[in-house]
Design a protein around this motif. Structure first.
Motif, PDB file in Angstrom:
ATOM      1  N   LEU A   3       2.532 -36.112-112.765  1.00  0.00           N
ATOM      2  CA  LEU A   3       3.187 -35.309-111.738  1.00  0.00           C
ATOM      3  C   LEU A   3       4.385 -34.552-112.322  1.00  0.00           C
ATOM      4  N   SER A   4       5.243 -35.281-113.045  1.00  0.00           N
ATOM      5  CA  SER A   4       6.481 -34.655-113.527  1.00  0.00           C
ATOM      6  C   SER A   4       6.184 -33.574-114.564  1.00  0.00           C
ATOM      7  N   LEU A   5       5.309 -33.900-115.528  1.00  0.00           N
ATOM      8  CA  LEU A   5       5.057 -32.940-116.593  1.00  0.00           C
ATOM      9  C   LEU A   5       4.361 -31.694-116.057  1.00  0.00           C
ATOM     10  N   PHE A   6       3.385 -31.886-115.179  1.00  0.00           N
ATOM     11  CA  PHE A   6       2.683 -30.708-114.688  1.00  0.00           C
ATOM     12  C   PHE A   6       3.550 -29.894-113.737  1.00  0.00           C
ATOM     13  N   ALA A   7       4.373 -30.601-112.934  1.00  0.00           N
ATOM     14  CA  ALA A   7       5.324 -29.846-112.103  1.00  0.00           C
ATOM     15  C   ALA A   7       6.211 -28.996-113.005  1.00  0.00           C
ATOM     16  N   GLY A   8       6.701 -29.594-114.117  1.00  0.00           N
ATOM     17  CA  GLY A   8       7.576 -28.872-115.032  1.00  0.00           C
ATOM     18  C   GLY A   8       6.867 -27.711-115.698  1.00  0.00           C
ATOM     19  N   ALA A   9       5.664 -27.977-116.216  1.00  0.00           N
ATOM     20  CA  ALA A   9       4.950 -26.919-116.940  1.00  0.00           C
ATOM     21  C   ALA A   9       4.608 -25.762-116.008  1.00  0.00           C
ATOM     22  N   LEU A  10       4.158 -26.094-114.794  1.00  0.00           N
ATOM     23  CA  LEU A  10       3.797 -25.029-113.853  1.00  0.00           C
ATOM     24  C   LEU A  10       5.038 -24.271-113.399  1.00  0.00           C
ATOM     25  N   ALA A  11       6.117 -25.017-113.119  1.00  0.00           N
ATOM     26  CA  ALA A  11       7.346 -24.343-112.687  1.00  0.00           C
ATOM     27  C   ALA A  11       7.880 -23.466-113.816  1.00  0.00           C
ATOM     28  N   GLY A  12       7.826 -23.984-115.051  1.00  0.00           N
ATOM     29  CA  GLY A  12       8.289 -23.187-116.185  1.00  0.00           C
ATOM     30  C   GLY A  12       7.458 -21.926-116.337  1.00  0.00           C
ATOM     31  N   THR A  13       6.132 -22.068-116.181  1.00  0.00           N
ATOM     32  CA  THR A  13       5.263 -20.895-116.272  1.00  0.00           C
ATOM     33  C   THR A  13       5.597 -19.890-115.180  1.00  0.00           C
ATOM     34  N   LEU A  14       5.799 -20.417-113.973  1.00  0.00           N
ATOM     35  CA  LEU A  14       6.152 -19.537-112.854  1.00  0.00           C
ATOM     36  C   LEU A  14       7.443 -18.776-113.156  1.00  0.00           C
ATOM     37  N   ALA A  15       8.442 -19.518-113.678  1.00  0.00           N
ATOM     38  CA  ALA A  15       9.728 -18.877-113.973  1.00  0.00           C
ATOM     39  C   ALA A  15       9.562 -17.786-115.013  1.00  0.00           C
ATOM     40  N   VAL A  16       8.783 -18.069-116.053  1.00  0.00           N
ATOM     41  CA  VAL A  16       8.604 -17.085-117.120  1.00  0.00           C
ATOM     42  C   VAL A  16       7.857 -15.856-116.591  1.00  0.00           C
ATOM     43  N   VAL A  17       6.832 -16.103-115.762  1.00  0.00           N
ATOM     44  CA  VAL A  17       6.076 -14.972-115.214  1.00  0.00           C
ATOM     45  C   VAL A  17       6.982 -14.127-114.314  1.00  0.00           C
ATOM     46  N   LEU A  18       7.755 -14.783-113.456  1.00  0.00           N
ATOM     47  CA  LEU A  18       8.684 -14.034-112.592  1.00  0.00           C
ATOM     48  C   LEU A  18       9.682 -13.257-113.442  1.00  0.00           C
ATOM     49  N   GLY A  19      10.183 -13.915-114.503  1.00  0.00           N
ATOM     50  CA  GLY A  19      11.141 -13.256-115.379  1.00  0.00           C
ATOM     51  C   GLY A  19      10.530 -12.037-116.053  1.00  0.00           C
ATOM     52  N   LEU A  20       9.277 -12.189-116.490  1.00  0.00           N
ATOM     53  CA  LEU A  20       8.585 -11.069-117.141  1.00  0.00           C
ATOM     54  C   LEU A  20       8.440  -9.903-116.165  1.00  0.00           C
ATOM     55  N   ILE A  21       8.038 -10.223-114.941  1.00  0.00           N
ATOM     56  CA  ILE A  21       7.859  -9.155-113.946  1.00  0.00           C
ATOM     57  C   ILE A  21       9.196  -8.482-113.654  1.00  0.00           C
ATOM     58  N   ALA A  22      10.228  -9.298-113.441  1.00  0.00           N
ATOM     59  CA  ALA A  22      11.535  -8.730-113.092  1.00  0.00           C
ATOM     60  C   ALA A  22      12.075  -7.887-114.248  1.00  0.00           C
ATOM     61  N   GLY A  23      11.975  -8.436-115.476  1.00  0.00           N
ATOM     62  CA  GLY A  23      12.483  -7.700-116.633  1.00  0.00           C
ATOM     63  C   GLY A  23      11.750  -6.381-116.824  1.00  0.00           C
ATOM     64  N   THR A  24      10.425  -6.419-116.624  1.00  0.00           N
ATOM     65  CA  THR A  24       9.639  -5.193-116.771  1.00  0.00           C
ATOM     66  C   THR A  24      10.014  -4.175-115.700  1.00  0.00           C
ATOM     67  N   LEU A  25      10.213  -4.662-114.472  1.00  0.00           N
ATOM     68  CA  LEU A  25      10.635  -3.753-113.388  1.00  0.00           C
ATOM     69  C   LEU A  25      11.948  -3.081-113.738  1.00  0.00           C
ATOM     70  N   CYS A  26      12.890  -3.878-114.256  1.00  0.00           N
ATOM     71  CA  CYS A  26      14.202  -3.337-114.616  1.00  0.00           C
ATOM     72  C   CYS A  26      14.039  -2.150-115.559  1.00  0.00           C
ATOM     73  N   VAL A  27      13.174  -2.324-116.572  1.00  0.00           N
ATOM     74  CA  VAL A  27      13.082  -1.300-117.605  1.00  0.00           C
ATOM     75  C   VAL A  27      12.258  -0.102-117.128  1.00  0.00           C
ATOM     76  N   THR A  28      11.147  -0.370-116.415  1.00  0.00           N
ATOM     77  CA  THR A  28      10.310   0.761-116.030  1.00  0.00           C
ATOM     78  C   THR A  28      10.926   1.537-114.874  1.00  0.00           C
ATOM     79  N   TRP A  29      11.540   0.854-113.919  1.00  0.00           N
ATOM     80  CA  TRP A  29      12.142   1.559-112.799  1.00  0.00           C
ATOM     81  C   TRP A  29      13.533   2.075-113.144  1.00  0.00           C
ATOM     82  N   GLY A  30      14.317   1.199-113.769  1.00  0.00           N
ATOM     83  CA  GLY A  30      15.680   1.601-114.091  1.00  0.00           C
ATOM     84  C   GLY A  30      16.501   1.835-112.836  1.00  0.00           C
ATOM     85  N   GLY A  31      17.595   2.548-112.996  1.00  0.00           N
ATOM     86  CA  GLY A  31      18.396   2.960-111.850  1.00  0.00           C
ATOM     87  C   GLY A  31      18.860   1.791-111.008  1.00  0.00           C
ATOM     88  N   TRP A  32      18.715   1.952-109.690  1.00  0.00           N
ATOM     89  CA  TRP A  32      19.285   0.931-108.802  1.00  0.00           C
ATOM     90  C   TRP A  32      18.483  -0.360-108.847  1.00  0.00           C
TER      91      TRP A  32
END
Lengths: 343, 252, 338
Positions: free
Chosen positions: C135-164
């Motif tokens: 339970l603990s390891l898979f919760a961690g691995a999945l949450a970590g994956t989720l965080a990285v995916v969200l981070g990738l999306i957010a970071g990409t949005l920042c660069v492609t959209w720019g501005g506000w």
């Protein structure tokens, strides 16, 4: 700190005497080692500026690394080296070289921006050299650095600057200041001005020339650009595929080269002196046909034999130096025929 | 030659200015005026040299003329018409007509690509929306830049300096541009390699009828190769030199 | 990923996850099976030499019984050996789509083997650690994956959209980083009903921990992409009339790979710790379902912890898992620096 080599020996002995330098790299793929430098020797007197002219792959950088003890550990190097008349032992270890470098021998290499720590004030980086070689207090080191900056035509407030705040020319001068801090007897420079534009390059070269005259400092200046060597050196050695091709006083060598390689190389320089609307094929530059041989498959005789326009049967033997005027030429045909007039 | 009258401007810049901000908000930024009201015309079929020391705005100008960067003010023109910066699709098409060859060929190819991938990219990058193009004639392209086809499967960054220069030249030709901008392509090279590449470029200009802008700090080389040269300093054109008998501007 | 070291640690981590994933097969007991007579029983190690000093090729265990002189202690019942066998038949259980009728190892008698002792209710600690670690390891691995995916999306949005969009997302990153996120986690969890089904709690924990971890990867991805966009070869590709999508997928995103891998390896142990902490405070999955956190929280019941050292095994297991991830991150980082 004791110096491995006394800086006040017999004033008549040359600053650097190098003989039978050989550098080879063991090859993983080919049977034979890659011979990068093959039996070079030269002498540099006090205050003399010697240039090495060679293209990339000619082994000129290995030469610079060998005389400063900086060759990578996999390189196999043998040489007879004397610095200020004292022989450098064949088994000289890193401690020996470390005391020599920066003290008796100053060094400047390519890409000055990489040689400086980005987060440390440049004045302190120059002082570091002094602190590690001289038993001086921080204050006297600082005073010395200020003198150096002044000598190199730099404003004194540059002491506090970080490398990224400086222009390329200023950065190059700081690297020079590091190399000159301990007043070395010999400065070894490997294409330090390639990254600079022409105007800045000339300024730096003139500065080094002036300092070397004032301090009686010998120069070993390595470059692929005859223009640079014409500015700064008294004598030029032309290097090709690990061997000398020709050596002589700068002016006569560049004006009247004796070796076919030197001649062809100098012909590659742009020669038109003004814009003219000639047809495009008249604007073409002279090129040397063919490619330099790889270091693992060198011809047994003259190294230039495959590309030479005036080759004869005797070119298959290793050439010995032929005195030509005030220089020497490693070409069996030197003196016997007018070179350069193609067959 | 490219059809139109010989003195027609392929590329032009009218009073363009460009500023950069250096440094962060906290450390106090300084403005750098890279281009300061620069105007020039590149005539069809000529070799124009832009000569100037580092910091004279040469590279910024090159990026503006390649439509990669929009100047803060002033107009960049292509074949007599102002460039429509707002029209993304049109700009993508225009950029293919002018190719910039960067100073350091090693940095101009992706470390992940093989030589073949590098050469295929100009087509792949474009084919997504446009009509299919004619197949690339590899053998001919490689022969044109004197590059050995054996290097195709090799990783591009592992090539020698000379091979890399030829590779980026070949890549620039894939889009069949009207003009080639060479940003310090010959500087810092060995004499024999510099001569070979310069001859190669001269040959390409001749055989393909290219217009060529040569950006360099080596005025000797500029004099050797160019029809006309502009001397830049501090973001302005300070001097123009042309051949005395070059009133037509074109090559013979 | 080029280095052998990083690859080695990745295989090791994969192995751990496979073992705990197959907990139904590997564990000799059910996590909820109680044997009240064996409360706080010590480990029964596999033996080869019996009480009479005879050597047996097949390892065996002795059953435990209360010491008649001191009822708090256990002694071995040496009159009968219980040999340890592989592939022991057992009651049918569901594991994913499969129905298992065997366990990987165990004894054929009901007495059973307790490699790491038992807890208060006589439940096998080894089995509970396997289930809890899953339970603990898979919760961690999945949450970590989720965080990285969200981070990738957010970071990409920042660069492609720019501005506000860029400015807004970056302020959100700063806000998220400045929050004391563990307390926030506990606070958010405290709003929800205390006893919930294990599956919703599992998903909720992953979602909470994952969404709070996006900030650092987002900022790093943005930085990598911004630098990447200025590279000469990316500019050259623009010069071929490349679309933004081509630049993004062919040139920019591949450059974030190393950063993302390292970030993932750094985030997963953090997320594991977050889940463990929630469970430690009783805000994770509820009894009888084990998690490494709830297993460790038993240690806070002060009595007996020092005499029953086998109760520390969940903490050791957690430490090993976290250490493995950190070593992977270290190896990845060194590879990137070269």
């Amino acid at each position: 700190m004791t110096k491995p080599i006394d800086s006040n020996p017999d004033p008549k002995s040359p600053v650097l005497r190098l003989d039978r330098l050989e550098v080879r790299y063991p090859s993983r793929t080919a049977e034979s080692d890659a011979v990068v430098v093959d039996g070079l020797g030269c002498e540099i007197a006090r205050g003399q500026a010697v240039g090495v002219l060679g293209e990339s792959g000619s082994g000129k950088t290995s030469l610079a690394l060998a005389v400063t003890g900086l060759l990578p550990s996999e390189a196999r190097c043998s040489m007879e080296l004397e610095i200020l008349g004292r022989p450098v032992p064949a088994a000289a270890d890193e401690r020996f070289w470390r005391r020599l470098r920066g003290d008796t021998i100053g060094m400047v290499f390519q890409q000055p921006s990489l040689a400086l720590h980005p987060m440390r004030r440049v004045g302190l980086q120059v002082a570091d050299v002094l602190l590690s070689h001289r038993p001086w207090s921080a204050r006297s080191c600082r005073r010395k650095v200020m003198e150096l900056l002044d000598e190199l035509d730099l404003e004194s407030d540059i002491f506090q600057a970080f490398p990224h705040q400086l222009s390329g020319g200023q950065r190059q001068r700081i690297v020079l200041a590091q190399a000159l801090a301990c007043e070395p007897s010999l400065l070894v420079a490997d294409e330090p001005t390639t990254a600079l534009d022409r105007k800045t390059e000339i300024q730096v070269l003139e500065l080094v020339r002036r300092l070397s005259r004032e301090r009686q400092m010998a120069l070993l200046w390595i470059s692929h650009d005859p223009g640079v060597l014409a500015e700064i050196t008294d004598r030029i050695y032309v290097m090709y595929a690990g061997r000398w091709m020709e050596e002589g006083p700068t002016e006569s060598l560049l004006a009247e080269p004796n070796h076919p390689y030197t001649k062809l190389l100098l012909d590659c320089l742009p020669r038109r002196k003004a814009l003219r609307s000639e047809p495009l094929d008249r604007r073409r530059l002279t090129v040397i046909p063919g490619m330099a041989p790889p270091a693992s498959e060198l011809p047994s005789g003259c190294r230039f034999v495959d590309r030479c326009p005036v080759v004869t049967e005797s070119c298959g033997e290793k050439p010995s130096p032929v005195p030509m005027g005030q220089g020497r030429t490693w070409c069996v045909r030197a003196g016997s025929t007018r070179l350069g007039s193609g067959p | 030659m490219s059809g139109g009258p010989a003195d027609r401007a392929v590329l032009s810049a009218a009073n363009i200015s460009m500023r950069y901000r250096r440094g962060g908000k906290l450390s106090g930024s300084e403005q750098i005026q890279a281009l300061d009201g620069m105007s020039l015309e590149v005539r069809s079929g000529e070799i124009l040299a832009l000569v100037g020391p580092s910091g004279s705005g040469k590279s910024t100008l090159a990026r503006c003329l390649a439509f990669l960067e929009r100047p803060d003010s002033g107009e960049v023109g292509f074949q007599g018409e102002a460039v429509p910066w707002e029209d993304v699709l049109a700009m993508r098409g225009l950029r293919r007509r002018v190719q910039l060859v960067f100073q350091d060929p090693a940095r101009a190819v992706s470390p992940r690509f093989t030589t073949e991938q590098v050469l295929r990219e100009p087509q792949q990058a474009w084919q997504q929306r446009a009509s299919p193009q004619r197949a690339l004639d590899w053998a001919q392209l490689l022969a044109e830049v004197e590059l050995d086809p054996k290097v195709l499967p090799m990783r591009a960054r592992s090539l020698s300096g000379g091979q890399l220069q030829r590779l980026v030249l070949a890549r620039a030709l894939v889009t069949e541009p009207d003009a080639l901008l060479l940003d310090e392509t010959f500087s810092g090279l060995d004499l024999s390699l510099q001569a070979k590449l310069a001859n190669l470029v001269l040959g390409l200009v001749e055989s393909r009828g290219l217009t060529c802008v040569l950006i360099t700090h080596n005025s000797a080389l500029a004099e050797q190769l160019a029809d006309r040269s502009l001397v830049l300093s501090q973001g302005r054109v300070v001097d123009e030199r042309s051949a005395p008998d070059a009133s037509t501007g074109g090559t013979s | 990923m080029g280095t052998k070291v990083a690859r080695k640690w990745l295989w090791w981590i994969l192995a751990i996850h496979l073992v705990v994933l197959a907990a139904e097969l590997v564990a000799p007991h059910d996590f909820a099976r109680q044997v009240r007579t064996l409360s706080f029983a010590p480990p029964t190690p596999p033996r080869w030499i019996d009480a009479e000093g005879r050597f047996h090729w097949r390892p065996f265990v002795y059953a435990l019984q209360r010491d008649p002189r001191n009822p708090r202690e256990f002694i071995d019942t040496t009159n009968e050996r219980h040999p340890i066998r592989f592939w022991v038949p057992s009651e049918p259980r569901q594991m994913g789509p499969m129905v298992l009728k065997y366990r990987l190892f165990g004894t054929s008698s009901p007495t059973g083997i307790h490699l790491l002792g038992t807890d208060r209710y006589g439940r096998d600690m080894f089995s509970r650690i396997l289930y809890g670690a899953r339970l603990s390891l898979f919760a961690g691995a999945l949450a970590g994956t989720l965080a990285v995916v969200l981070g990738l999306i957010a970071g990409t949005l920042c660069v492609t959209w720019g501005g506000w969009v860029d400015a807004f997302l970056m302020r959100m990153v700063e806000l998220t980083i400045s929050l004391p996120w563990l307390y926030l986690l506990i606070g958010v969890r405290a709003f929800l009903p205390l006893s919930m089904d294990p599956v919703p709690v599992f998903v909720l924990t992953i979602a909470l921990v994952g969404t709070l971890g996006w900030a650092v990867p987002a900022r790093l991805v943005r930085g990598v992409l911004k630098t990447a966009r200025e590279q000469d070869y990316v500019q050259a590709a623009r010069g071929f009339g490349a679309s933004e999508a081509h630049l993004l997928f062919k040139h920019l995103l591949p450059q974030t790979r190393d950063t993302l891998l390292t970030q993932w390896a750094l985030l997963v142990p953090k997320c594991v710790m977050a889940e463990v902490t929630l469970s430690f405070f009783g805000l994770g999955v509820q009894e009888p379902f084990p998690s490494l956190g709830s297993l460790i929280s038993v240690l806070t019941e002060a009595h007996g912890a020092m005499t029953r050292v086998w109760m520390f095994w969940p903490a050791v297991a957690l430490g090993l898992a976290i250490l493995s991830y950190h070593l992977l991150a270290e190896a990845l980082q060194q590879h990137r620096d070269v």
